[in-house]
Design an enzyme around this catalytic site. Sequence first.
Site, PDB file in Angstrom:
ATOM      1  N   ARG A  90      -6.832  -0.220  -6.877  1.00 36.57           N
ATOM      2  CA  ARG A  90      -7.178   0.723  -5.418  1.00 36.57           C
ATOM      3  C   ARG A  90      -7.408   2.288  -6.354  1.00 36.57           C
ATOM      4  O   ARG A  90      -6.580   2.681  -6.911  1.00 36.57           O
ATOM      5  CB  ARG A  90      -5.839   0.962  -5.093  1.00 36.57           C
ATOM      6  CG  ARG A  90      -4.955  -0.023  -3.990  1.00 36.57           C
ATOM      7  CD  ARG A  90      -5.523   0.017  -2.405  1.00 36.57           C
ATOM      8  NE  ARG A  90      -6.073   0.898  -1.522  1.00 36.57           N
ATOM      9  CZ  ARG A  90      -5.625   1.129  -0.815  1.00 36.57           C
ATOM     10  NH1 ARG A  90      -4.212   1.020  -0.169  1.00 36.57           N
ATOM     11  NH2 ARG A  90      -6.174   2.285   0.601  1.00 36.57           N
ATOM     12  N   ARG A 108       1.168  -1.481   0.008  1.00 35.97           N
ATOM     13  CA  ARG A 108      -0.053  -0.154   0.082  1.00 35.97           C
ATOM     14  C   ARG A 108       0.896   1.239   0.018  1.00 35.97           C
ATOM     15  O   ARG A 108       2.381   1.317   0.045  1.00 35.97           O
ATOM     16  CB  ARG A 108      -0.830  -0.278   1.041  1.00 35.97           C
ATOM     17  CG  ARG A 108      -0.610  -0.911   2.207  1.00 35.97           C
ATOM     18  CD  ARG A 108      -0.118  -0.057   3.826  1.00 35.97           C
ATOM     19  NE  ARG A 108      -0.052   1.440   3.510  1.00 35.97           N
ATOM     20  CZ  ARG A 108       0.523   2.350   3.805  1.00 35.97           C
ATOM     21  NH1 ARG A 108       2.217   1.538   3.844  1.00 35.97           N
ATOM     22  NH2 ARG A 108       0.769   3.632   3.768  1.00 35.97           N
ATOM     23  N   GLY A 109       0.562   2.621  -0.085  1.00 35.91           N
ATOM     24  CA  GLY A 109       1.412   3.592   0.044  1.00 35.91           C
ATOM     25  C   GLY A 109       0.834   3.500  -2.047  1.00 35.91           C
ATOM     26  O   GLY A 109       1.663   3.046  -2.310  1.00 35.91           O
ATOM     27  N   ALA A 110       1.226   5.027  -2.115  1.00 38.61           N
ATOM     28  CA  ALA A 110       0.826   5.342  -3.500  1.00 38.61           C
ATOM     29  C   ALA A 110       1.733   5.104  -4.251  1.00 38.61           C
ATOM     30  O   ALA A 110       2.268   4.551  -5.417  1.00 38.61           O
ATOM     31  CB  ALA A 110       0.744   6.661  -3.610  1.00 38.61           C
ATOM     32  N   GLN A 167      -2.223   2.470  10.489  1.00 32.73           N
ATOM     33  CA  GLN A 167      -1.061   2.143   9.362  1.00 32.73           C
ATOM     34  C   GLN A 167       0.225   3.241  10.064  1.00 32.73           C
ATOM     35  O   GLN A 167       1.458   2.770  10.197  1.00 32.73           O
ATOM     36  CB  GLN A 167      -0.928   2.874   7.786  1.00 32.73           C
ATOM     37  CG  GLN A 167      -1.418   2.266   7.286  1.00 32.73           C
ATOM     38  CD  GLN A 167      -3.184   2.318   7.208  1.00 32.73           C
ATOM     39  OE1 GLN A 167      -3.539   3.294   7.781  1.00 32.73           O
ATOM     40  NE2 GLN A 167      -3.747   2.193   5.781  1.00 32.73           N
ATOM     41  N   ASP A 180      -2.027  10.615  -2.151  1.00 34.54           N
ATOM     42  CA  ASP A 180      -1.920   9.385  -2.920  1.00 34.54           C
ATOM     43  C   ASP A 180      -2.203   9.881  -4.139  1.00 34.54           C
ATOM     44  O   ASP A 180      -2.248   9.407  -5.470  1.00 34.54           O
ATOM     45  CB  ASP A 180      -3.946   8.874  -2.376  1.00 34.54           C
ATOM     46  CG  ASP A 180      -2.834   8.082  -1.910  1.00 34.54           C
ATOM     47  OD1 ASP A 180      -3.116   8.039  -0.288  1.00 34.54           O
ATOM     48  OD2 ASP A 180      -2.978   6.185  -1.961  1.00 34.54           O
TER      49      ASP A 180
HETATM   50  O1  MRU Z   1      -4.364   3.010   2.319  1.00 30.95           O
HETATM   51  P1  MRU Z   1      -3.216   3.301   2.050  1.00 30.95           P
HETATM   52  O2  MRU Z   1      -2.526   2.703   3.446  1.00 30.95           O
HETATM   53  O3  MRU Z   1      -2.356   2.936   1.063  1.00 30.95           O
HETATM   54  O4  MRU Z   1      -3.067   4.978   2.204  1.00 30.95           O
HETATM   55  C1  MRU Z   1      -1.566   5.386   1.837  1.00 30.95           C
HETATM   56  C2  MRU Z   1      -1.668   7.157   2.768  1.00 30.95           C
HETATM   57  O5  MRU Z   1      -2.684   7.102   2.372  1.00 30.95           O
HETATM   58  C3  MRU Z   1      -0.374   7.812   1.959  1.00 30.95           C
HETATM   59  O6  MRU Z   1      -0.355   9.644   2.717  1.00 30.95           O
HETATM   60  C4  MRU Z   1      -0.036   7.479   0.719  1.00 30.95           C
HETATM   61  O7  MRU Z   1      -0.225   6.652   0.277  1.00 30.95           O
HETATM   62  C5  MRU Z   1       1.443   8.418   0.527  1.00 30.95           C
HETATM   63  S1  MRU Z   1       2.743   7.133   0.477  1.00 30.95           S
HETATM   64  C6  MRU Z   1       3.852   8.252   0.404  1.00 30.95           C
END
Ligand code: MRU
Length: 346
Positions: free
Chosen positions: A89, A46-48, A194, A235
């Site tokens: 996602r 996960r994470g963009a 997270q 994201d």
């Molecule tokens: O749902 P997630 O855990 O994928 O959400 C992640 C976030 O909101 C992060 O802040 C975002 O992806 C930036 S990651 C470098």
Amino acid sequence: MRVKSIEFRENRVYLLDQTRLPQETVVLELHTAQEVTRAIEEMRIRGAPALGVAGAYALVLASWEQEGEEVDQLQQRLNEAAQEIGEARPTAVNLTWALRRLLQAAEGAATPEAVRQALLEEAQAIQREDEEANRLMGLHGAPLVPPGSAVLTHCNTGALATTAHGTALGVLRTAWQQGRLRHVYTTETRPLLQGARLTSWELVQEGIPATLIVDSASGALMRQGRVACVMVGADRIAANGDVANKIGTYTLAVLAREHGIPFYVAVPTSTVDLSLPSGEDIPIEERAPQEVTHVGGQAIAPEGIEVYNPAFDVTPHRLVSAIITEWGVVRPPYQEGLRRVCSSPR
Ligand code: MRU
């Protein structure tokens, strides 16, 4: 510390399963695009930025899944596979951005072998660029951290969310290495924690002094004067600078404004979506009610209660003090500055 969120070796994707951290360090070996897509849906990765790289390698795997295809049939199947992977996602634009880059890279290829080669090379390029973007964001963003200060962050934007040291957490890592940062406050980040599970884990491993707070303690912390600035990732950022990020980010931005605290967002330019005029147009993923009604598999709410579980919210650009990218720090008005950094040569 060098956490590897994702690796690609000999046509296999290796993912550090983020749903098992911090209790267990489990690396998943995935063989098919479908397996990677499911891992993305289940937030094992996960994470963009990490989603972009995972999606890219999923498409590489897809290219090997049928034998004896003509190049046109393969291209057609890849378009369909990219559609499916991209839907896993919907808010993190890095996922569809990476898939589009791969499809474009393979467009003119004359043989199935050339298609596969082009996809692999582009996926590897995306991973390399992400590593470099992390490093540069750190260098551009660290000077925004006042010497000797404590910074509040949300969700996980570190090594686990990227392929190197992180976006917002990467900036904090660089500020720590430069001796500017004194302390990090991380929210737990309900519902999937997270912050508590992943950011805390990264900070403890690295020996950066850090304190975990429940999400609702942020206002009190700011009121007590204990936060010099807020540093988060995103994201997706619309052309006007509106920021979609983990649910609760908007609340932090409003609180920061109330307390006169700068609110910074660190992103690679792959997270900026210039095709969307404002945050109103960003699709917001809603996730299963069980993420809210259960913690660690245990029910904490009565059966029958209705649940609203948006994974992200949108922070209006007027609450954002600056956006840190690999090509420099963008200040308001964002329209022009974002256009400039997005047209920087790769
Ligand atoms: O749902 P997630 O855990 O994928 O959400 C992640 C976030 O909101 C992060 O802040 C975002 O992806 C930036 S990651 C470098």
